[in-house]
Design an enzyme around this catalytic site. Structure first.
Site, PDB file in Angstrom:
ATOM      1  N   LYS A 299       0.861  -1.502   0.156  1.00 33.05           N
ATOM      2  CA  LYS A 299      -0.283  -0.013  -0.037  1.00 33.05           C
ATOM      3  C   LYS A 299       1.008   1.447  -0.121  1.00 33.05           C
ATOM      4  O   LYS A 299       0.550   2.530  -0.708  1.00 33.05           O
ATOM      5  CB  LYS A 299      -0.699   0.220   1.083  1.00 33.05           C
ATOM      6  CG  LYS A 299      -2.001  -1.272   1.496  1.00 33.05           C
ATOM      7  CD  LYS A 299      -2.939  -1.247   2.603  1.00 33.05           C
ATOM      8  CE  LYS A 299      -2.076  -1.033   4.224  1.00 33.05           C
ATOM      9  NZ  LYS A 299      -1.365  -2.466   3.836  1.00 33.05           N
TER      10      LYS A 299
ATOM     11  N   ARG B 227      10.850  -1.460  11.201  1.00 37.79           N
ATOM     12  CA  ARG B 227       9.805  -0.808  12.436  1.00 37.79           C
ATOM     13  C   ARG B 227       9.598  -1.962  13.556  1.00 37.79           C
ATOM     14  O   ARG B 227       9.855  -3.455  13.594  1.00 37.79           O
ATOM     15  CB  ARG B 227       8.753  -0.948  12.138  1.00 37.79           C
ATOM     16  CG  ARG B 227       8.179   0.163  10.588  1.00 37.79           C
ATOM     17  CD  ARG B 227       6.941   0.685   9.780  1.00 37.79           C
ATOM     18  NE  ARG B 227       6.635   0.097  10.021  1.00 37.79           N
ATOM     19  CZ  ARG B 227       4.776  -0.527   9.546  1.00 37.79           C
ATOM     20  NH1 ARG B 227       4.484   0.282   8.540  1.00 37.79           N
ATOM     21  NH2 ARG B 227       3.743  -0.939   9.745  1.00 37.79           N
TER      22      ARG B 227
ATOM     23  N   ARG C 221      11.328  -5.552   5.335  1.00 33.01           N
ATOM     24  CA  ARG C 221      11.553  -4.489   5.127  1.00 33.01           C
ATOM     25  C   ARG C 221      12.143  -3.276   6.240  1.00 33.01           C
ATOM     26  O   ARG C 221      11.983  -3.997   7.510  1.00 33.01           O
ATOM     27  CB  ARG C 221       9.369  -3.925   5.391  1.00 33.01           C
ATOM     28  CG  ARG C 221       9.494  -2.158   5.706  1.00 33.01           C
ATOM     29  CD  ARG C 221       8.415  -2.243   5.178  1.00 33.01           C
ATOM     30  NE  ARG C 221       7.253  -2.743   6.057  1.00 33.01           N
ATOM     31  CZ  ARG C 221       5.988  -2.523   6.902  1.00 33.01           C
ATOM     32  NH1 ARG C 221       5.452  -2.158   5.936  1.00 33.01           N
ATOM     33  NH2 ARG C 221       5.130  -2.642   7.641  1.00 33.01           N
TER      34      ARG C 221
ATOM     35  N   ARG D  35     -10.015   1.226   7.867  1.00 27.98           N
ATOM     36  CA  ARG D  35      -9.494  -0.232   8.170  1.00 27.98           C
ATOM     37  C   ARG D  35     -10.359  -1.146   9.357  1.00 27.98           C
ATOM     38  O   ARG D  35     -10.725  -2.552   9.673  1.00 27.98           O
ATOM     39  CB  ARG D  35      -7.886  -0.548   9.519  1.00 27.98           C
ATOM     40  CG  ARG D  35      -7.055  -0.351   8.568  1.00 27.98           C
ATOM     41  CD  ARG D  35      -6.025  -0.440   9.706  1.00 27.98           C
ATOM     42  NE  ARG D  35      -4.734  -0.858   9.187  1.00 27.98           N
ATOM     43  CZ  ARG D  35      -3.626  -0.945   8.966  1.00 27.98           C
ATOM     44  NH1 ARG D  35      -3.817   0.437   8.098  1.00 27.98           N
ATOM     45  NH2 ARG D  35      -2.226  -1.546   8.302  1.00 27.98           N
TER      46      ARG D  35
ATOM     47  N   ARG E  82      -0.648  -9.109  13.154  1.00 28.22           N
ATOM     48  CA  ARG E  82      -1.280  -8.070  12.407  1.00 28.22           C
ATOM     49  C   ARG E  82      -2.165  -8.382  11.398  1.00 28.22           C
ATOM     50  O   ARG E  82      -3.371  -8.151  11.119  1.00 28.22           O
ATOM     51  CB  ARG E  82      -0.687  -7.138  12.003  1.00 28.22           C
ATOM     52  CG  ARG E  82       0.726  -5.967  13.076  1.00 28.22           C
ATOM     53  CD  ARG E  82       1.572  -5.411  13.285  1.00 28.22           C
ATOM     54  NE  ARG E  82       2.164  -5.005  11.817  1.00 28.22           N
ATOM     55  CZ  ARG E  82       2.346  -4.302  10.836  1.00 28.22           C
ATOM     56  NH1 ARG E  82       3.771  -5.259  11.039  1.00 28.22           N
ATOM     57  NH2 ARG E  82       2.831  -3.511   9.495  1.00 28.22           N
TER      58      ARG E  82
HETATM   59  P1  ADP Z   1       1.206  -2.008   7.627  1.00 29.35           P
HETATM   60  O1  ADP Z   1       1.788  -0.669   6.564  1.00 29.35           O
HETATM   61  O2  ADP Z   1       1.742  -2.876   8.000  1.00 29.35           O
HETATM   62  O3  ADP Z   1      -0.159  -1.981   6.674  1.00 29.35           O
HETATM   63  P2  ADP Z   1       0.436   1.462   8.519  1.00 29.35           P
HETATM   64  O4  ADP Z   1       1.538   1.814   8.862  1.00 29.35           O
HETATM   65  O5  ADP Z   1      -0.941   1.087   7.863  1.00 29.35           O
HETATM   66  O6  ADP Z   1       1.246  -0.911   8.111  1.00 29.35           O
HETATM   67  O7  ADP Z   1      -0.403   1.504  10.056  1.00 29.35           O
HETATM   68  C1  ADP Z   1       0.001   0.923  11.399  1.00 29.35           C
HETATM   69  C2  ADP Z   1      -0.703   0.551  12.682  1.00 29.35           C
HETATM   70  O8  ADP Z   1      -0.811   1.611  13.391  1.00 29.35           O
HETATM   71  C3  ADP Z   1      -1.234  -0.173  13.115  1.00 29.35           C
HETATM   72  O9  ADP Z   1      -0.962  -1.994  13.047  1.00 29.35           O
HETATM   73  C4  ADP Z   1      -2.380   0.103  13.462  1.00 29.35           C
HETATM   74  O10 ADP Z   1      -1.592  -0.431  15.151  1.00 29.35           O
HETATM   75  C5  ADP Z   1      -2.100   2.138  13.475  1.00 29.35           C
HETATM   76  N1  ADP Z   1      -3.367   2.301  12.016  1.00 29.35           N
HETATM   77  C6  ADP Z   1      -2.538   2.691  11.068  1.00 29.35           C
HETATM   78  N2  ADP Z   1      -4.159   2.831  10.581  1.00 29.35           N
HETATM   79  C7  ADP Z   1      -5.067   2.238  11.518  1.00 29.35           C
HETATM   80  C8  ADP Z   1      -6.440   2.937  10.829  1.00 29.35           C
HETATM   81  N3  ADP Z   1      -6.742   3.423   9.942  1.00 29.35           N
HETATM   82  N4  ADP Z   1      -7.220   2.427  12.514  1.00 29.35           N
HETATM   83  C9  ADP Z   1      -5.941   1.788  13.105  1.00 29.35           C
HETATM   84  N5  ADP Z   1      -5.189   1.832  13.820  1.00 29.35           N
HETATM   85  C10 ADP Z   1      -4.250   2.595  13.137  1.00 29.35           C
HETATM   86  P1  ADP Z   2       2.283  -1.465   3.167  1.00 28.69           P
HETATM   87  O1  ADP Z   2       2.410  -0.238   3.401  1.00 28.69           O
HETATM   88  O2  ADP Z   2       0.983  -2.291   2.508  1.00 28.69           O
HETATM   89  O3  ADP Z   2       2.753  -2.174   4.585  1.00 28.69           O
HETATM   90  P2  ADP Z   2       5.111  -1.335   2.348  1.00 28.69           P
HETATM   91  O4  ADP Z   2       4.566  -0.573   0.334  1.00 28.69           O
HETATM   92  O5  ADP Z   2       5.705  -0.828   3.156  1.00 28.69           O
HETATM   93  O6  ADP Z   2       3.652  -2.457   2.544  1.00 28.69           O
HETATM   94  O7  ADP Z   2       5.524  -3.352   1.759  1.00 28.69           O
HETATM   95  C1  ADP Z   2       6.178  -3.973   2.591  1.00 28.69           C
HETATM   96  C2  ADP Z   2       7.169  -4.489   1.560  1.00 28.69           C
HETATM   97  O8  ADP Z   2       7.258  -4.830   0.691  1.00 28.69           O
HETATM   98  C3  ADP Z   2       8.464  -3.106   1.874  1.00 28.69           C
HETATM   99  O9  ADP Z   2       9.359  -3.700   2.116  1.00 28.69           O
HETATM  100  C4  ADP Z   2       8.731  -2.957  -0.089  1.00 28.69           C
HETATM  101  O10 ADP Z   2       9.824  -2.583  -0.219  1.00 28.69           O
HETATM  102  C5  ADP Z   2       7.748  -4.872  -0.389  1.00 28.69           C
HETATM  103  N1  ADP Z   2       7.114  -4.264  -1.538  1.00 28.69           N
HETATM  104  C6  ADP Z   2       6.022  -3.320  -1.854  1.00 28.69           C
HETATM  105  N2  ADP Z   2       5.468  -3.988  -3.163  1.00 28.69           N
HETATM  106  C7  ADP Z   2       6.683  -4.963  -3.798  1.00 28.69           C
HETATM  107  C8  ADP Z   2       6.179  -5.781  -4.417  1.00 28.69           C
HETATM  108  N3  ADP Z   2       5.151  -5.534  -5.574  1.00 28.69           N
HETATM  109  N4  ADP Z   2       7.196  -6.779  -4.894  1.00 28.69           N
HETATM  110  C9  ADP Z   2       7.836  -7.529  -3.669  1.00 28.69           C
HETATM  111  N5  ADP Z   2       8.491  -6.155  -3.013  1.00 28.69           N
HETATM  112  C10 ADP Z   2       7.333  -5.573  -2.349  1.00 28.69           C
END
Ligand code: ADP
Ligand code: ADP
Ligand code: ZN
Length: 218
Positions: free
Chosen positions: A13, A160, A127, A88, A171
């Site tokens: 994302k 992280r 990551r 979410r 998660r």
């Molecule tokens: P990821 O990229 O791994 O999907 P995010 O960076 O979006 O994770 O979110 C990290 C953490 O921040 C989540 O695990 C949650 O604890 C909190 N968080 C982010 N967005 C929301 C939301 N819309 N509602 C509740 N908690 C959130």
């Molecule tokens: P999210 O915000 O959904 O948690 P991220 O964009 O942070 O996901 O991506 C999670 C991890 O996977 C990062 O280390 C990123 O560099 C890697 N990644 C993202 N997209 C791809 C892909 N299409 N193929 C392989 N690795 C990816």
């Protein structure tokens, strides 16, 4: 135009949000990033959210809805925006519709990145992020040019705290029970764009671009 990006932790994302925001000149809001910044600055929001984020739990809906309402009010001029990590829960999705309706707006497209669990674990455990500018890397698939250093700003990269394996597993469970229903919510509304996210970054990006209206007309 308002786009929301949905998908499990590690689906890509943040990565796709960055590309879409740049290519389509969208204002971008990432709730996870916003909470991490607030925690780093020790604001009231940051302190409130920290224990939830560290355990891999969702921050309570009323807090997150407040955050989004405030963002939308402060960014009323942003005609084109993309949300990464919000909504979410169904409660958040319904509240978002309500806030937007009050502003005479709506969610136009929901992009759902589908990725199998084993791949999510591979991605999250490799990551690395830049604590200064927020850039995202992966040890194996998108390493920085100089090991451990951000390509963009040169800061030392970190992992992280919630990307530890025990927290990752939690998660993913939270995602299945609380966030998966949001995908159906947008499917029922007929605005869901479902994309196979388990392919290279550029391929996924091209697919999303093809499914959205052309840039000129948005
Ligand atoms: P990821 O990229 O791994 O999907 P995010 O960076 O979006 O994770 O979110 C990290 C953490 O921040 C989540 O695990 C949650 O604890 C909190 N968080 C982010 N967005 C929301 C939301 N819309 N509602 C509740 N908690 C959130
Ligand atoms: P999210 O915000 O959904 O948690 P991220 O964009 O942070 O996901 O991506 C999670 C991890 O996977 C990062 O280390 C990123 O560099 C890697 N990644 C993202 N997209 C791809 C892909 N299409 N193929 C392989 N690795 C990816
Ligand atoms: Zn950086």
């Amino acid at each position: 135009m308002i786009i929301v990006l949905l998908g499990p932790p590690g689906a890509g994302k943040g990565t796709q949000c960055e590309l879409l925001a740049r290519e389509r000149r969208l204002a971008r809001v990432s709730t996870g990033e916003l909470l991490r910044e607030a925690a780093a600055r020790h604001t009231a929001l940051g302190e409130l959210a920290r224990p939830y984020v560290e355990r891999g739990e969702l921050v309570p809906d009323e807090v997150m809805i407040g955050v989004i309402r405030e963002w939308l009010t402060e960014n009323a001029h942003a005609e084109r925006a993309i949300f990464d990590g919000f909504p979410r829960t169904i409660t958040q999705a319904e509240a978002l519709d309500g806030v937007l309706a009050d502003l005479g707006r709506q969610v136009d497209h929901a992009v759902y990145l589908r990725v199998p669990t084993e791949e999510l674990i591979r991605r999250l455990s490799g990551r690395y992020v830049c604590p200064r500018c927020g850039a995202t890397y992966h040890l194996a698939t998108s390493p920085p040019r100089v090991p451990g250093r951000c390509d963009i700003c040169g800061a030392s990269l970190t992992q992280r705290p919630d990307d530890r394996i025990e927290v990752i597993r939690h998660r993913l469970e939270v995602y299945l029970t609380q966030t998966m229903p949001v995908v159906d919510y947008y499917r029922r509304k007929g605005i869901l764009i479902e994309v196979d996210g388990a392919r290279p970054i550029e391929t996924v990006f091209a697919d999303i671009q093809a499914a959205l209206p052309p840039v000129e007309s948005n």
